[in-house]
Design a protein around this motif. Sequence first.
Motif: not given
Length: 567
Positions: A388-399, A540-548
């Motif tokens: 889950r934290r790695q997915a947040i990192g992906a958001v920070l890296a790419v966006l 919603a355009l992108f969510a890191t998990s299905d519970d968002v």
Amino acid sequence: MSTARVWAPRPATVAVQIDGVRHPMTPGEGGWWEGPDLPPGARYGFLLDDDPTPRPDPRGRRLPDGVHGLSQAALPRLAPLDWPGRELRDGVIYELHVGTFTPEGTLDAAVARLGHLVDLGIDFVELLPVNAFNGTHNWGYDGVAWFAVHEAYGGPDAYAGFVAACHARGLGVIQDVVYNHLGPSGNYLPLYGPYLRDQAANTWGQEVELSHAEVRRYILDNARMWFEEYGVDGLRLDAVHALRDTSDEHILRTLSRETDDLSRRLERPLTLIAESDLNDPVMFRPRHEGGHGLTAQWSDDYHHAAHVALTGETAGYYADFEPLTALGRVATRGFFHAGTWSTFRERTHGVPLDDDVEAWRLVTCLQNHDQIGNRAAGDRLSASLSPRRQAIGAVLAVLTPSTPMLFMGEEWGASTPWQFFTSHPEPDLGRATAEGRFAEFEKMGWNRDVVPDPQDPATFQRSKLAWDELAHEPHRRLLAQYRDLIALRSREPDLRSPRLGDLSAEIDEHERHVTFVRGRIRIRLNLGDATWRPEGEEEALFATSDDVSGNPLMLPPDSALVSRTIE
């Protein structure tokens, strides 16, 4: 056919040995020597004064037997002119090391993996230095033959083939180059002329003598070689803060001027990116406004703030980035240290950026070769962060509002480390390198048993990517998230090339909530322990998990949401 020619003002006599036959050379103006033609494929070296050992050509394009061997002559090379080039603006960079990108560790093997980068949505491949160095493998920053491509990677022909293969797939190529020092083994330049300052050194070795016109020309001609002969699209200039230049025109300014002239002649964009520790927009400020006129520069502050926000590490230079507001500052103002006190440096550091600065002028990352490899164990974020934290990192890296750069394997959370490795053949140099590494981390409180021996071949082998991971979870899911985020960045104008003055962020330090505002788009991160329910409904355009959820807005702990406001 090329001619034997070398700048050698130090020796009183110079001869050239071609395929075992000695030929005298004629002195010319300014310390240059002229000799006979060099047949393609001939092995040759220069004989300086009474030294019976021929030395390699400082500008030689190939060293088939390594940096202590003879050069090999080749026909002049010109890159094809059918590639239109790529602008850095709105691009996504992928940094890779040839030797550890594939099991084979060659340029030809890397070509076979380019389809992965195209599918990911990458625009530029950035290669760590490929200039010739002693030994079989290292990071590449110990190069001593700047004009030759390391033979173990495939040499110059393989390099030209790699660039052509990238261009055929629509990928630009950025080459990392080192002009601030030379490696410790195989550096014969001082035998020829005053390339280095005898009484001045930086972190890595003797300083380059930038006050001498021919030394400056050596650097400028090397840059031109990558652009003109191989067709690369950009250069990443290593640690330019170590280029101490008191000339009337700084070498970076001269380089940008000549590169702009070459760009006009080749009719394609050429990019210069500085790795600078100065936090100073002089790097990319136009020359007519007193700047160096480069295209862009790295900004480590973004990495530091994102790393601390995700991991909680606050040792060393991370200390100043402990407040979550640091992440908001780097994402909206570019630099964290901008005329402010740096605890690590123990001084005021940096220069503020104006509102009109376009954010793409800064290259930012979540991980890179330095920030992973200079850790004691060379561990990636995947070693300590949950999926889950790695997915947040992906958001920070790419966006990031800046130009994003990924480090090879980051996109699938590679489990392999990327460690500091060397292969110095000289036993004394190898021991000194290893002991220096151990001592460095012992000072910081690390047990030396945790620090890999850089000379151990296993350290290099451990650092190679394991491509079979892509087929398995959680790697497959993270790869899909990186791919979706890059595609989102590409299709949404609000996520590309903003002015710093158009950016804003809202930070809740207590709850550890972050909101980045990009036009109508909101990028929300929940780094806290409780569910966050902002008011309102959004697309919603992108969510890191299905519970968002975007409708209604809801972010559980350790999640991120990219959404658009509803008009």
